[in-house]
Design an enzyme around this catalytic site. Structure first.
Site, PDB file in Angstrom:
ATOM      1  N   HIS A  16      53.094  61.254  53.586  1.00 50.86           N
ATOM      2  CA  HIS A  16      54.162  61.118  52.592  1.00 50.86           C
ATOM      3  C   HIS A  16      54.906  62.436  52.520  1.00 50.86           C
ATOM      4  O   HIS A  16      54.582  63.311  51.698  1.00 50.86           O
ATOM      5  CB  HIS A  16      53.570  60.703  51.242  1.00 50.86           C
ATOM      6  CG  HIS A  16      54.579  60.408  50.176  1.00 50.86           C
ATOM      7  ND1 HIS A  16      54.277  59.664  49.039  1.00 50.86           N
ATOM      8  CD2 HIS A  16      55.877  60.741  50.050  1.00 50.86           C
ATOM      9  CE1 HIS A  16      55.357  59.573  48.268  1.00 50.86           C
ATOM     10  NE2 HIS A  16      56.355  60.237  48.866  1.00 50.86           N
ATOM     11  N   HIS A  18      59.058  63.598  52.899  1.00 53.73           N
ATOM     12  CA  HIS A  18      60.475  63.296  53.162  1.00 53.73           C
ATOM     13  C   HIS A  18      61.038  64.494  53.908  1.00 53.73           C
ATOM     14  O   HIS A  18      61.035  65.613  53.371  1.00 53.73           O
ATOM     15  CB  HIS A  18      61.228  63.088  51.856  1.00 53.73           C
ATOM     16  CG  HIS A  18      60.658  61.985  51.021  1.00 53.73           C
ATOM     17  ND1 HIS A  18      61.171  60.704  51.038  1.00 53.73           N
ATOM     18  CD2 HIS A  18      59.600  61.966  50.166  1.00 53.73           C
ATOM     19  CE1 HIS A  18      60.461  59.947  50.215  1.00 53.73           C
ATOM     20  NE2 HIS A  18      59.502  60.683  49.669  1.00 53.73           N
ATOM     21  N   HIS A 196      57.542  53.199  48.096  1.00 52.79           N
ATOM     22  CA  HIS A 196      57.236  53.953  46.886  1.00 52.79           C
ATOM     23  C   HIS A 196      57.091  52.945  45.739  1.00 52.79           C
ATOM     24  O   HIS A 196      57.963  52.081  45.555  1.00 52.79           O
ATOM     25  CB  HIS A 196      58.366  54.912  46.533  1.00 52.79           C
ATOM     26  CG  HIS A 196      58.424  56.164  47.362  1.00 52.79           C
ATOM     27  ND1 HIS A 196      58.482  56.170  48.724  1.00 52.79           N
ATOM     28  CD2 HIS A 196      58.437  57.479  46.976  1.00 52.79           C
ATOM     29  CE1 HIS A 196      58.536  57.433  49.157  1.00 52.79           C
ATOM     30  NE2 HIS A 196      58.513  58.240  48.121  1.00 52.79           N
ATOM     31  N   GLU A 199      55.302  55.385  40.850  1.00 51.08           N
ATOM     32  CA  GLU A 199      55.467  56.831  40.636  1.00 51.08           C
ATOM     33  C   GLU A 199      55.855  57.006  39.165  1.00 51.08           C
ATOM     34  O   GLU A 199      55.101  57.541  38.374  1.00 51.08           O
ATOM     35  CB  GLU A 199      56.541  57.396  41.583  1.00 51.08           C
ATOM     36  CG  GLU A 199      56.803  58.888  41.396  1.00 51.08           C
ATOM     37  CD  GLU A 199      57.932  59.422  42.305  1.00 51.08           C
ATOM     38  OE1 GLU A 199      58.715  58.613  42.852  1.00 51.08           O
ATOM     39  OE2 GLU A 199      58.025  60.669  42.439  1.00 51.08           O
ATOM     40  N   ASP A 277      55.144  65.321  49.753  1.00 51.29           N
ATOM     41  CA  ASP A 277      56.350  64.647  49.254  1.00 51.29           C
ATOM     42  C   ASP A 277      57.621  65.417  49.646  1.00 51.29           C
ATOM     43  O   ASP A 277      58.295  65.036  50.610  1.00 51.29           O
ATOM     44  CB  ASP A 277      56.271  64.443  47.737  1.00 51.29           C
ATOM     45  CG  ASP A 277      57.116  63.261  47.238  1.00 51.29           C
ATOM     46  OD1 ASP A 277      57.672  62.525  48.076  1.00 51.29           O
ATOM     47  OD2 ASP A 277      57.205  63.074  46.008  1.00 51.29           O
ATOM     48  N   ASP A 278      57.970  66.462  48.902  1.00 50.85           N
ATOM     49  CA  ASP A 278      59.167  67.268  49.158  1.00 50.85           C
ATOM     50  C   ASP A 278      58.792  68.741  48.970  1.00 50.85           C
ATOM     51  O   ASP A 278      59.139  69.363  47.966  1.00 50.85           O
ATOM     52  CB  ASP A 278      60.273  66.869  48.167  1.00 50.85           C
ATOM     53  CG  ASP A 278      60.616  65.389  48.267  1.00 50.85           C
ATOM     54  OD1 ASP A 278      61.302  65.030  49.237  1.00 50.85           O
ATOM     55  OD2 ASP A 278      60.161  64.607  47.415  1.00 50.85           O
TER      56      ASP A 278
HETATM   57  N1  HPA Z   1      60.304  59.366  44.957  1.00 53.90           N
HETATM   58  C1  HPA Z   1      61.379  58.656  45.238  1.00 53.90           C
HETATM   59  N2  HPA Z   1      62.287  59.044  46.114  1.00 53.90           N
HETATM   60  C2  HPA Z   1      62.112  60.197  46.744  1.00 53.90           C
HETATM   61  C3  HPA Z   1      61.023  60.983  46.497  1.00 53.90           C
HETATM   62  C4  HPA Z   1      60.057  60.539  45.565  1.00 53.90           C
HETATM   63  O1  HPA Z   1      59.024  61.167  45.284  1.00 53.90           O
HETATM   64  N3  HPA Z   1      61.146  62.077  47.275  1.00 53.90           N
HETATM   65  C5  HPA Z   1      62.283  61.941  47.987  1.00 53.90           C
HETATM   66  N4  HPA Z   1      62.882  60.801  47.661  1.00 53.90           N
HETATM   67 ZN    ZN Z   2      58.229  60.368  48.122  1.00 55.18          ZN
END
Ligand code: HPA
Ligand code: ZN
Length: 326
Positions: A16, A18, A196, A199, A277-278
């Site tokens: 996971h 991006h 996703h 969250e 994630d990011d």
């Molecule tokens: N959630 C939804 N969209 C996203 C995320 C996330 O954690 N990171 C990058 N785009």
């Molecule tokens: Zn994500």
């Protein structure tokens, strides 16, 4: 050995990430200069100091602004090479990388530049460092299903360069059902399917990601613990959850890292994994996520081995190829 050393040293898969979320402020400024783009921030420090988020949307606004410096195939290549080099340092031996083509095609960037740049980076990183990496195309859920269908069509000429589809961006108000038909088409095409869900959104979105979209993994999924039937379903099917602790903390899904429910997810028998994630936005790559969530929640070496094992179990690597890591 100390637990942080074990966490850093153990071979692992990242599932996971991006790729646009790996774009560090320094590279954003370098690409802006290379491409003659003026950013609404005076310096790397000014941009980094804007990284204070209150929820998912407040992050997405700045994440899409950062991605606006990506124009040419070489930009996508450089971004992915930088991530993969960093992942190798964390003993990531396999990565399944999300990309958001609509963020780029909407600005006139050709689909081919996006896919070729990312794919060439994966190939070169493998040749240089041995890391294996594959690509997963994510649809933006704040856009229409029609737009997702058009994006799928644009990407199909290069279907050999990506392995599946995901669903990301603003969750609440954009339930999985909105994309039922395009995901059905993706399944017909033999693509892997993830989404996703859970969250910020409710357990109902996880149920529909599974039952309407046919998701093989749930990205985040941390809201599942609010629904005992759902936990049972996820446990018995061994449906993986790709959990991102620092992301959840920075986007205020949990008030503090010590409040994260990762230990409960693992102790409920779920195939949870840890991911970044990011990483450029949330203050840490994969090993930072592991070391910090273990320190905050008091998880043990038993959990560490379980997470490493889960990351390979949850990957889309063919079973025969997985055995080298398990
Ligand atoms: N959630 C939804 N969209 C996203 C995320 C996330 O954690 N990171 C990058 N785009
Ligand atoms: Zn994500």
């Amino acid at each position: 050995a100390r637990l942080p050393d074990l966490l850093r040293a153990m071979p692992k898969a990242e599932l996971h990430i991006h790729i646009e979320g790996s774009l560090e402020p320094e590279l954003i400024f370098a690409l802006a200069q290379r491409n003659g783009i003026t950013l609404p921030y005076a310096s790397v420090e000014a941009l980094r100091s804007a990284y204070a988020f209150s929820n998912l949307q407040s992050f997405l606004d700045i994440y899409y602004a950062g991605a606006s410096v990506l124009l040419h195939e070489q930009d996508f290549y450089d971004m992915a090479r930088a991530y993969l080099a960093r992942a190798v340092q964390d003993n990531v031996v396999h990565a399944e990388i999300f990309f958001d083509p609509q963020t780029h095609t909407a600005r006139g960037v050709p689909m081919e530049a996006v896919i070729h740049g990312l794919h060439r980076a994966c190939q070169d990183a493998r040749a240089e460092s041995g890391i294996s990496a594959t690509l997963i195309l994510c649809f933006l859920r704040h856009l229409s299903e029609e737009d997702a269908f058009a994006t799928l069509e644009q990407a199909l000429p290069w279907q050999d360069k990506w392995i599946g589809v995901g669903l990301d961006s603003s969750e609440v108000g954009h339930p999985p059902e909105k994309f039922a038909r395009v995901f059905a088409r993706c399944r017909e095409l033999g693509l892997h399917v993830v989404a996703h869900a859970g969250e910020e959104g409710p357990p109902a979105y996880i149920w529909s990601a599974l039952d309407v979209l046919g998701a093989e993994r749930i990205d985040h999924g941390v809201q599942a613990l609010r629904d005992a039937m759902l936990v049972q379903r996820l446990a018995q099917s061994r449906t993986p959850l790709t959990v991102c602790p620092l992301s959840n903390q920075k986007l205020c899904v949990f008030p503090e890292l010590k409040d994260h429910n990762l230990p409960q997810l693992l102790d409920a028998g779920l195939c949870a994994t840890v991911n970044s994630d990011d990483p450029a936005y949330f203050g840490g790559y994969l090993n930072d996520n592991l070391v910090q969530v273990f320190a905050a929640t008091g998880m043990t070496a038993r959990h560490a081995y379980q997470l490493a094992s889960n990351s390979f179990e949850a990957s889309f690597v063919p079973e025969a190829d997985k055995r080298q890591w398990q």
